[in-house]
Design an enzyme around this catalytic site. Structure first.
Site, PDB file in Angstrom:
ATOM      1  CG  ASP A 111      44.884  51.850  39.880  1.00 17.53           C
ATOM      2  OD1 ASP A 111      44.948  51.900  38.645  1.00 17.53           O
ATOM      3  OD2 ASP A 111      44.646  50.825  40.527  1.00 17.53           O
ATOM      4  CG  ASP A 213      42.381  50.815  34.822  1.00 21.98           C
ATOM      5  OD1 ASP A 213      42.381  49.847  35.593  1.00 21.98           O
ATOM      6  OD2 ASP A 213      41.412  51.092  34.082  1.00 21.98           O
ATOM      7  CD  GLU A 278      44.365  46.190  34.203  1.00 23.19           C
ATOM      8  OE1 GLU A 278      43.630  45.303  34.652  1.00 23.19           O
ATOM      9  OE2 GLU A 278      43.928  47.271  33.765  1.00 23.19           O
ATOM     10  CG  HIS A 339      41.317  45.048  41.718  1.00 22.43           C
ATOM     11  ND1 HIS A 339      42.578  45.142  41.153  1.00 22.43           N
ATOM     12  CD2 HIS A 339      40.523  45.863  40.987  1.00 22.43           C
ATOM     13  CE1 HIS A 339      42.532  45.974  40.133  1.00 22.43           C
ATOM     14  NE2 HIS A 339      41.298  46.425  40.019  1.00 22.43           N
ATOM     15  CG  ASP A 340      40.258  43.574  37.842  1.00 18.02           C
ATOM     16  OD1 ASP A 340      39.301  44.114  38.439  1.00 18.02           O
ATOM     17  OD2 ASP A 340      41.156  44.218  37.259  1.00 18.02           O
TER      18      ASP A 340
HETATM   19  C1  NOJ Z   1      40.884  47.460  35.135  1.00 16.37           C
HETATM   20  C2  NOJ Z   1      40.668  47.447  36.618  1.00 16.37           C
HETATM   21  O1  NOJ Z   1      41.635  46.619  37.216  1.00 16.37           O
HETATM   22  C3  NOJ Z   1      39.258  46.985  36.853  1.00 16.37           C
HETATM   23  O2  NOJ Z   1      39.000  46.773  38.212  1.00 16.37           O
HETATM   24  C4  NOJ Z   1      38.313  47.998  36.272  1.00 16.37           C
HETATM   25  O3  NOJ Z   1      36.986  47.544  36.417  1.00 16.37           O
HETATM   26  C5  NOJ Z   1      38.619  48.231  34.797  1.00 16.37           C
HETATM   27  N1  NOJ Z   1      40.000  48.435  34.559  1.00 16.37           N
HETATM   28  C6  NOJ Z   1      37.889  49.442  34.301  1.00 16.37           C
HETATM   29  O4  NOJ Z   1      38.511  50.577  34.839  1.00 16.37           O
END
Ligand code: NOJ
Length: 544
Positions: A111, A213, A278, A339-340
Site C-alpha cells: 500500500d 491510497d 484507490e 477494509h473500509d
Molecule cells: C483509504 C484507506 O483505505 C482508509 O482505510 C484510510 O482510512 C484512508 N484512505 C486514509 O488514509
C-alpha cells in the site's frame, strides 16, 4: 461470429500479464495471523499462511500498510515510508515474506499512501517548526480569512473541518482525513521526488507493485474554492458531514493525472509491476485514470460492486456501462470487499454472498478478494466501548465504524480461532468455532469450497479469465452474460434475489451443462430453453 464478439475477442492468451489473469487477495495485516502472541497479526504470521493462499489459488497478495506509524488510522498515517512497524516485524521479516511468496509463484503488492503522512513524520515536524523551514511548502498551509476564519468549507472524510489550526506558526494546515494525517502538497516537485524515491526503494527490493491510497485526492484546487453543497443532502451547516458536500475542488483535479503519470513511468522502469489506484468516482471519471494511451494506473480500482445497492437492474447496467467506458486496452477489475466497507456477507446475506462470489470471479477483469470473504465472514458486532476505528469514534451516531469488517481471520476452532494465543486486538464473533477455514475445508457445501472451485475454473478455462464478455439478459432479478474464448463459451446466470426467477433471453437459445452452482446438487445437469433459477442461485454453464 457476430460483430459484438469480434470486437471484444482477446488476441492471444500469452499477451496477458499476471495482474490481468490472476486473482488478488487483500490482507489486513493486523488481522490475518499473529505469530508472536501479542494479539495483532504480523508478517511472520502471513508467511505461515501462504500455503493456504496458494491452495486457494491466489496469485497476488496486497498488504494494507505495514510501515512505521503512530497508528492513529491503523497504519494509514505513516511516519517512515521505508521502515516496517515493529508490531508487524522487521525488514528481515518482510524480505522473508517477499521471498516465500515469490517462491510459491505469488506476487506481493504494498500500500502506498502518498496523499498524506503522519503528523509525526519528520517531514511534517520540520514543516510545522517555522514558516521559513525548507519543508514548509511540503504541506498545505493557509492563513485563513481576515478574521481568522477557516480557509474554506472543506470537510474531513472522518467528520469535522479539514483545517487544523497550528499555534506554533499561526496558520492552518489541510487534512482530508484525521488531523494526525496532514495532506502533502503534491504541487511541490520535492514532494513528488521524495515519494518517487519511496516507490523506488520498494520496487528495487522486488515488490510487484502498489495499491495507491486515495489516488483521486492527491491534488487540490490551487485557489482552494469552496465545495458545493450536495443537492439532496439533509444539509445542516453544523453537521460537518463529508457527504453533505460534493468534493468538487478538494478531489479529482485535472493536475492529478500528471502525478499518476509520473508514478506509472517509474513503475514501467521495472518489469511486470502493477500500479493500482484507490478511486471512488463514477465510471466516466474513474476510467480517466487509465490515462491517455494507458499512461496512468494499470487498474483504477472499480468499486461498483461495493458501492451500488444490490439490485440486478442497477448492477447489470453498471457492468455494461463500465465495459463500454473502458479505454482501448484498459483492463477491467472488480472488488467486492475491502477494509473500509461492510463485508459482502453482511450486506447481502450469506446465501447471496455466494452469488456475489460467482459474479466477482466470472466477470471479465482482475478480481480482488478481501481476506475472510472466502469463508463468508460477517461484520462482527463491536460493543461501543471496544470501538477503535477513528471514523467510528468521530461519528458515533452514524454507525460507520470500520472495525466490524476488520476482525481477525477465523482459521479454526482452537483458542481465538487459531488467529493468536492472546486476546486479539478486535474481538471474534461468537460462532468462530463453527465458521472458519478448518471447518469449511471439510465441507463441500461451504463458501470456501465454492471459492476454491470458482478460482480453479478461472484458471482452467481461458474463457473465464481473459475471454470476451457478452451481456445476454437481465431483469429485476437476474443478470446473465457469456464469457467466450475461441470456441469455448460459458453462460453465467445469477439470481440476485431470494425468490425463484426465470432466465428467458429475448433472442437466442442456450443449452449446456452446469459445471458450477451455488448448491452443488445441480452440477452436471443439462439445461436449455427457459431456465428456472432458484432464489440465491448462480449457475456457471458450459455451453454446447
Ligand atoms: C483509504 C484507506 O483505505 C482508509 O482505510 C484510510 O482510512 C484512508 N484512505 C486514509 O488514509
Amino acid at each position: 461470429m457476430n460483430l459484438e464478439q469480434t470486437l471484444r475477442e482477446p488476441i492471444a492468451p500469452t499477451k496477458y500479464l499476471w495482474w490481468q489473469h490472476g486473482v488478488i487477495y487483500q490482507i489486513y495485516p493486523r488481522s490475518f495471523q499473529d505469530s508472536n502472541g501479542d494479539g495483532v497479526g504480523d508478517l511472520k504470521g502471513i508467511v505461515s499462511r501462504l500455503d493456504y493462499l496458494k491452495w486457494l489459488g491466489i496469485d497476488c497478495i496486497w498488504l494494507s500498510p505495514i510501515f512505521s506509524s503512530p497508528m492513529a488510522d491503523f497504519g494509514y498515517d505513516i511516519s517512515d515510508y521505508c521502515g516496517v512497524h515493529p508490531l508487524f516485524g522487521t525488514m528481515a521479516d518482510f524480505d522473508e515474506l517477499l521471498e516465500e511468496t515469490h517462491s510459491r509463484g505469488m506476487k506481493v503488492l504494498l500500500d502506498l499512501v502518498p496523499n498524506h503522512t503522519s503528523n509525526q513524520h519528520p517531514w511534517f515536524l520540520e514543516s510545522r517548526s517555522s514558516r521559513n523551514n525548507p519543508k514548509r511548502d511540503w504541506y498545505i498551509w493557509h492563513d485563513g480569512g481576515e478574521n481568522g476564519e477557516l480557509p474554506n468549507n472543506w470537510l474531513s472524510v472522518f467528520g469535522g473541518h479539514a483545517w487544523e489550526w497550528d499555534e506554533t506558526t499561526g496558520q492552518y494546515y489541510y487534512h482530508a482525513f484525521l488531523k494526525e494525517q496532514p495532506d502533502l502538497n503534491w504541487r511541490n516537485p520535492d514532494v513528488q521526488q521524495a515519494m518517487l524515491d519511496v516507490m523506488r526503494f520498494w520496487l528495487d527490493k522486488g515488490i510487484d507493485g502498489f495499491r495507491v491510497d486515495v489516488m483521486w485526492h492527491m491534488i487540490k484546487d490551487s485557489q482552494l474554492r469552496d465545495n458545493p453543497v450536495a443537492p439532496d443532502s439533509p444539509f445542516h451547516a453544523d453537521d460537518l458531514i463529508y457527504d453533505h458536500y460534493i468534493p468538487t475542488y478538494s478531489t479529482d483535479q485535472p493536475e492529478v493525472h500528471e502525478i499518476v503519470r509520473m508514478m506509472r513511468a517509474l513503475t514501467d522502469e521495472y518489469e511486470e509491476r502493477v500500479l493500482i489506484g484507490e478511486i471512488y468516482l463514477p465510471i466516466h471519471k474513474l476510467v480517466t485514470y487509465y490515462g491517455q494511451g494507458g499512461s496512468e494506473a494499470h487498474l483504477p480500482f472499480n468499486f461498483q460492486l461495493l458501492t451500488l445497492p444490490w439490485d440486478a437492474a442497477r448492477i447489470a447496467s453498471s457492468i455494461d456501462e463500465y465495459e463500454g467506458a473502458l479505454p482501448m486496452n484498459g483492463w477491467p477489475n472488480w472488488v467486492l470487499g475491502n477494509h473500509d466497507k461492510p463485508r459482502i456477507a453482511s450486506r447481502v446475506g450469506r446465501s447471496q454472498a455466494k452469488v456475489a462470489a460467482m459474479m466477482l470471479l466470472t466477470l471479465r477483469g482482475t478480481p480482488t478478494i478481501y481476506y475472510g470473504d472466502e469463508i463468508a465472514m460477517r461484520d462482527v458486532p463491536i460493543p461501543m466501548d471496544e470501538i477503535v476505528d477513528p471514523q467510528g469514534l468521530n461519528m458515533p451516531e452514524l454507525n460507520v465504524s470500520r472495525d466490524p469488517a476488520r476482525t481477525p481471520m477465523q482459521w479454526s476452532n482452537e483458542i481465538h480461532s487459531g488467529f493468536s494465543q492472546h486476546k486479539p486486538w478486535l474481538r471474534l464473533p461468537y460462532n468462530s468455532g463453527r465458521v472458519n477455514v478448518e471447518m469449511q475445508k471439510k465441507d463441500p457445501h461451504s463458501m470456501l469450497a465454492f471459492y476454491h472451485k470458482l478460482i480453479a475454473a478461472r484458471k482452467q478455462y481461458a474463457a473465464l479469465n481473459i475471454g470476451a464478455y457478452i451481456p445476454v439478459y437481465s431483469d429485476q432479478q437476474l443478470i446473465s452474460y457469456i464469457r467466450q474464448f475461441g470456441d469455448e463459451r460459458f453462460l453465467v446466470i445469477l439470481n440476485l434475489t431470494h425468490r425463484p426467477g426465470y432466465f428467458r433471453p429475448r433472442t437466442g437459445s442456450y443449452s449446456g451443462i452446469v459445471i458450477l452452482c451455488t448448491e452443488i446438487e445441480r452440477v452436471g445437469m443439462s439445461v436449455s430453453g427457459i431456465i428456472a433459477m432458484g432464489g440465491d442461485e448462480g449457475l456457471l454453464i458450459k455451453l454446447n
